[in-house]
Design a protein around this motif. Structure first.
Motif, PDB file in Angstrom:
ATOM      1  N   GLU A 150      -8.267   3.634  -5.651  1.00  0.00           N
ATOM      2  CA  GLU A 150      -8.413   5.061  -5.384  1.00  0.00           C
ATOM      3  C   GLU A 150      -7.264   5.867  -5.970  1.00  0.00           C
ATOM      4  OE1 GLU A 150      -8.988   5.795  -1.272  1.00  0.00           O
ATOM      5  OE2 GLU A 150     -10.789   4.552  -1.108  1.00  0.00           O
ATOM      6  N   LEU A 151      -6.041   5.335  -5.848  1.00  0.00           N
ATOM      7  CA  LEU A 151      -4.878   6.042  -6.386  1.00  0.00           C
ATOM      8  C   LEU A 151      -4.977   6.207  -7.896  1.00  0.00           C
ATOM      9  CD1 LEU A 151      -1.949   7.163  -6.056  1.00  0.00           C
ATOM     10  CD2 LEU A 151      -1.163   4.800  -6.394  1.00  0.00           C
ATOM     11  N   ILE A 152      -5.276   5.124  -8.601  1.00  0.00           N
ATOM     12  CA  ILE A 152      -5.315   5.157 -10.067  1.00  0.00           C
ATOM     13  C   ILE A 152      -6.505   5.989 -10.552  1.00  0.00           C
ATOM     14  CG2 ILE A 152      -5.450   3.761 -12.152  1.00  0.00           C
ATOM     15  CD1 ILE A 152      -2.820   3.577 -10.470  1.00  0.00           C
ATOM     16  N   ARG A 153      -7.626   5.886  -9.848  1.00  0.00           N
ATOM     17  CA  ARG A 153      -8.788   6.670 -10.259  1.00  0.00           C
ATOM     18  C   ARG A 153      -8.508   8.162 -10.146  1.00  0.00           C
ATOM     19  NH1 ARG A 153     -14.993   6.151  -7.872  1.00  0.00           N
ATOM     20  NH2 ARG A 153     -15.985   7.369  -9.544  1.00  0.00           N
ATOM     21  N   ALA A 154      -7.808   8.544  -9.072  1.00  0.00           N
ATOM     22  CA  ALA A 154      -7.482   9.956  -8.893  1.00  0.00           C
ATOM     23  C   ALA A 154      -6.395  10.415  -9.858  1.00  0.00           C
ATOM     24  CB  ALA A 154      -7.037  10.208  -7.454  1.00  0.00           C
ATOM     25  N   ASN A 165       3.879  -4.839 -10.698  1.00  0.00           N
ATOM     26  CA  ASN A 165       3.784  -3.399 -10.448  1.00  0.00           C
ATOM     27  C   ASN A 165       5.130  -2.696 -10.511  1.00  0.00           C
ATOM     28  OD1 ASN A 165       1.038  -3.368 -10.041  1.00  0.00           O
ATOM     29  ND2 ASN A 165       1.180  -3.643  -7.832  1.00  0.00           N
ATOM     30  N   ARG A 166       6.201  -3.468 -10.334  1.00  0.00           N
ATOM     31  CA  ARG A 166       7.556  -2.923 -10.308  1.00  0.00           C
ATOM     32  C   ARG A 166       7.704  -1.839  -9.228  1.00  0.00           C
ATOM     33  NH1 ARG A 166       7.099  -2.326 -16.301  1.00  0.00           N
ATOM     34  NH2 ARG A 166       7.300  -0.098 -15.967  1.00  0.00           N
ATOM     35  N   GLY A 167       6.843  -1.913  -8.222  1.00  0.00           N
ATOM     36  CA  GLY A 167       6.933  -0.952  -7.129  1.00  0.00           C
ATOM     37  C   GLY A 167       6.417   0.435  -7.465  1.00  0.00           C
ATOM     38  N   ASP A 168       5.879   0.627  -8.685  1.00  0.00           N
ATOM     39  CA  ASP A 168       5.402   1.951  -9.096  1.00  0.00           C
ATOM     40  C   ASP A 168       4.251   1.783 -10.086  1.00  0.00           C
ATOM     41  OD1 ASP A 168       5.041   4.587  -9.690  1.00  0.00           O
ATOM     42  OD2 ASP A 168       7.103   4.984 -10.316  1.00  0.00           O
ATOM     43  N   PRO A 169       3.048   1.444  -9.598  1.00  0.00           N
ATOM     44  CA  PRO A 169       1.940   1.178 -10.519  1.00  0.00           C
ATOM     45  C   PRO A 169       1.509   2.392 -11.326  1.00  0.00           C
ATOM     46  CG  PRO A 169       1.166   1.256  -8.237  1.00  0.00           C
ATOM     47  CD  PRO A 169       2.664   1.266  -8.184  1.00  0.00           C
ATOM     48  N   VAL A 170       1.659   3.592 -10.774  1.00  0.00           N
ATOM     49  CA  VAL A 170       1.249   4.795 -11.507  1.00  0.00           C
ATOM     50  C   VAL A 170       2.081   4.952 -12.778  1.00  0.00           C
ATOM     51  CG1 VAL A 170       1.135   7.314 -11.433  1.00  0.00           C
ATOM     52  CG2 VAL A 170       0.380   5.977  -9.460  1.00  0.00           C
ATOM     53  N   ALA A 171       3.397   4.813 -12.645  1.00  0.00           N
ATOM     54  CA  ALA A 171       4.270   4.936 -13.820  1.00  0.00           C
ATOM     55  C   ALA A 171       3.968   3.847 -14.839  1.00  0.00           C
ATOM     56  CB  ALA A 171       5.733   4.877 -13.384  1.00  0.00           C
ATOM     57  N   PRO A 180       0.813  -1.230   0.000  1.00  0.00           N
ATOM     58  CA  PRO A 180       0.000   0.000   0.000  1.00  0.00           C
ATOM     59  C   PRO A 180       0.841   1.273   0.000  1.00  0.00           C
ATOM     60  CG  PRO A 180      -0.864  -1.577   1.582  1.00  0.00           C
ATOM     61  CD  PRO A 180       0.449  -2.111   1.121  1.00  0.00           C
ATOM     62  N   LEU A 181       2.002   1.245   0.681  1.00  0.00           N
ATOM     63  CA  LEU A 181       2.877   2.422   0.666  1.00  0.00           C
ATOM     64  C   LEU A 181       3.338   2.733  -0.756  1.00  0.00           C
ATOM     65  CD1 LEU A 181       5.120   1.721   3.811  1.00  0.00           C
ATOM     66  CD2 LEU A 181       3.346   3.481   3.586  1.00  0.00           C
ATOM     67  N   LEU A 182       3.732   1.682  -1.481  1.00  0.00           N
ATOM     68  CA  LEU A 182       4.178   1.882  -2.860  1.00  0.00           C
ATOM     69  C   LEU A 182       3.029   2.352  -3.737  1.00  0.00           C
ATOM     70  CD1 LEU A 182       6.423  -1.301  -3.274  1.00  0.00           C
ATOM     71  CD2 LEU A 182       7.165   1.039  -2.822  1.00  0.00           C
ATOM     72  N   ASN A 183       1.860   1.736  -3.540  1.00  0.00           N
ATOM     73  CA  ASN A 183       0.701   2.111  -4.355  1.00  0.00           C
ATOM     74  C   ASN A 183       0.259   3.543  -4.088  1.00  0.00           C
ATOM     75  OD1 ASN A 183       0.749  -0.438  -5.433  1.00  0.00           O
ATOM     76  ND2 ASN A 183      -0.995  -1.204  -4.280  1.00  0.00           N
ATOM     77  N   GLN A 184       0.610   4.058  -2.900  1.00  0.00           N
ATOM     78  CA  GLN A 184       0.244   5.425  -2.548  1.00  0.00           C
ATOM     79  C   GLN A 184       1.364   6.429  -2.825  1.00  0.00           C
ATOM     80  OE1 GLN A 184      -0.969   5.042   1.556  1.00  0.00           O
ATOM     81  NE2 GLN A 184      -2.476   3.471   1.021  1.00  0.00           N
ATOM     82  N   GLY A 185       2.448   5.967  -3.449  1.00  0.00           N
ATOM     83  CA  GLY A 185       3.489   6.877  -3.893  1.00  0.00           C
ATOM     84  C   GLY A 185       4.608   7.154  -2.907  1.00  0.00           C
ATOM     85  N   ALA A 186       4.799   6.312  -1.882  1.00  0.00           N
ATOM     86  CA  ALA A 186       5.898   6.515  -0.939  1.00  0.00           C
ATOM     87  C   ALA A 186       7.243   6.385  -1.662  1.00  0.00           C
ATOM     88  CB  ALA A 186       5.824   5.504   0.197  1.00  0.00           C
ATOM     89  N   ARG A 187       8.233   7.187  -1.242  1.00  0.00           N
ATOM     90  CA  ARG A 187       9.561   7.122  -1.851  1.00  0.00           C
ATOM     91  C   ARG A 187      10.205   5.771  -1.556  1.00  0.00           C
ATOM     92  NH1 ARG A 187      13.200   9.984   0.476  1.00  0.00           N
ATOM     93  NH2 ARG A 187      14.544  10.369  -1.315  1.00  0.00           N
TER      94      ARG A 187
END
Length: 486
Positions: free
Chosen positions: A385-389, A349-355, A173-180
């Motif tokens: 929620e992260l991807i939708r936003a 996810n490679r630790g960065d699903p947004v990218a 969840p930390l990674l999915n929420q953009g934690a460094r």
């Protein structure tokens, strides 16, 4: 007068170590991951020793969590690793008060003040080298990369380390929420430190100098930093000896003094013969498939539940996009108006699903061009929620509803669904057209412990691909049948 030559072999849960000593001097050392092939790796290391130093006459002893079977089979002396470590400390740094040793799947704390007191982890490998390896995979990094990142951390997050499964449930969840990643990496090391202090030191006062041993503490500078800061150690009270990886093998070599001598070639032959005799008595489980025909029938049955693919280059019209941002993987599917698959993607996810999703959307936009109009989008999964936003996806869908919708497409009368995900397992019954109260997710530990993340960790540990892992039982059965009837 020539000095006695002794050979110490330390076969741990993930690595094998070899030390050759002449008197008190180490004249040869070797350290390798054995990838669950401990005896083959040990034999390779011994053969390399013969090539480099010749067929020496040595006194040999074995230690390590995976060494007892080899010692018994080859008729060699065995020394428990705690006593091997204690002998090294007594000879090289007698003023040491505490030893903290982290291995591949075990962790030990040895207190020397007031009598020898050794404490070791149980059956779980949380807070050990294997734990660190798995966390690096989760971050899509090598251990070296994760270690370098940890030194740039700005904050720490609470992460469980008693069990790797719980830790992954905290980290994803930390990674999915953009934690460094730098902060997550340092937090992983802090979790290892906390596990050692709470689980092994258990409130006992740390007195005198502290010696750190084992591969993880030899290679991971970030882990050293977290230990020293947490225990408030200085350069004088924190000892990181150059032989940290080989301490147990050194102790085994010291223990071998005055033991029976033999040629290294004879030692190799003993290990080879022991492995062959043990292999013949191994009990094996029944195969998944008795024949190639059974396997073919299994595949044919499951291939019926497929969706027809359509060529995205030639299709013209409307389409709908579905995204599943799961705990460990991300999936995208673009469906045509009549339900055909125009595009699909499945990867870690490679630790960065947004990218990752950003990359896929750019690629998908180029493929759609002006001839396909995406009329709607929906996202489900852990990162909903992260991807939708992040991408203004039209709808967010609860996973169980997404499962049911897809299952009903193939079987309108579906009444039970089982889903094994990266870190969770869901099973639920369907009565008429509604989910009943029996819909449930397994608790955190049993779910992740039986999930695909566990399988991934196992095939990584023995350096196999997923396809090789799946096909291995069938190939072994084919070979066994051929050997039986040859």
């Amino acid at each position: 007068m020539s000095r006695e030559i002794t050979l110490g072999i330390d076969i741990g849960s993930t690595t094998a170590k070899l030390v050759l000593m002449e008197g008190d001097e180490i004249t040869y050392e070797r350290y390798e991951r054995h990838l669950s092939r401990s005896r083959l790796t040990t034999l390779d290391m011994l053969r390399a020793l013969v090539e480099e130093r010749g067929d020496l006459t040595v006194s040999a002893a074995v230690s390590g969590s995976a060494g007892m079977g080899l010692a018994e089979g080859a008729g060699l002396d065995f020394i428990q690793e705690v006593y091997a470590t204690a002998e090294v400390v007594r000879c090289t740094a007698p003023d040491t008060g505490v030893v903290i040793e982290l291995g591949g799947e075990d962790a030990k704390v040895i207190f020397f003040a007031g009598g020898l007191d050794e404490r070791m982890n149980g059956t779980c490998a949380g807070g050990t080298g294997a734990f660190i390896d798995q966390m690096a995979v989760l971050l899509n990094m090598s251990v070296d990369e994760m270690d370098a990142q940890s030194l740039e951390a700005e904050r720490l997050y609470p992460i469980a380390s008693r069990c790797g499964v719980f830790a992954k449930s905290d980290i994803q969840p930390l990674l999915n929420q953009g934690a460094r990643k730098a902060d997550v990496a340092a937090s992983i090391y802090q979790a290892v430190v906390d596990q050692t202090i709470v689980g092994l030191i258990q409130g006992r006062k740390i007195e005198g100098k502290v010696m750190f041993l084992g591969g993880p503490l030899h290679y991971c500078m970030g882990l050293r930093k977290r230990f020293c800061q947490t225990l408030k150690l200085t350069d004088e009270t924190a000892l990181f000896p150059p032989y940290g990886r080989f301490a147990v093998a050194m102790g085994a070599a010291m223990f071998a003094r005055d033991k029976a001598e033999l040629k290294i070639s004879e030692l190799i032959a003993r290990i080879e013969n022991a492995a062959q005799s043990e292999r013949s008595g191994v009990l094996r489980t029944p195969p998944l498939f008795e024949s190639e025909a059974e396997y073919a029938a299994f595949r044919a049955r499951h291939e019926k539940a497929t969706v027809a693919a359509q060529d995205i280059a030639t299709y013209t019209g409307r389409a709908w996009l579905g995204i599943d941002c799961g705990s460990t993987t991300t999936k995208l599917v673009l469906l045509s108006e009549d339900g055909g698959i125009l595009y699909s993607h499945y990867s870690s996810n490679r630790g960065d699903p947004v990218a990752l999703i950003h990359e896929q959307l750019i690629a998908l936009r180029a493929l759609c061009g002006e001839h396909i109009t995406i009329c709607g989008s929906a996202v489900t999964g852990y990162g909903e929620e992260l991807i939708r936003a992040a991408f203004r996806v039209d709808e967010g869908v609860v996973e169980t509803i997404a499962h049911y919708t897809a299952a009903r497409h193939f079987r309108p009368d579906v009444d039970f669904i089982l889903d094994i995900g990266g870190q969770d397992i869901k099973c639920f019954r369907i009565r008429t057209v509604r989910l009943t109260a029996s819909c449930s997710m397994r608790p955190a530990l049993p779910a992740a412990a039986r999930s695909s993340r566990l399988l991934r960790a196992q095939w990584d540990a023995i350096s196999m691909s997923l396809r090789s892992w799946v096909c291995l039982p069938r190939r072994l059965w084919t070979l066994a049948r051929a050997a039986r009837y040859s």
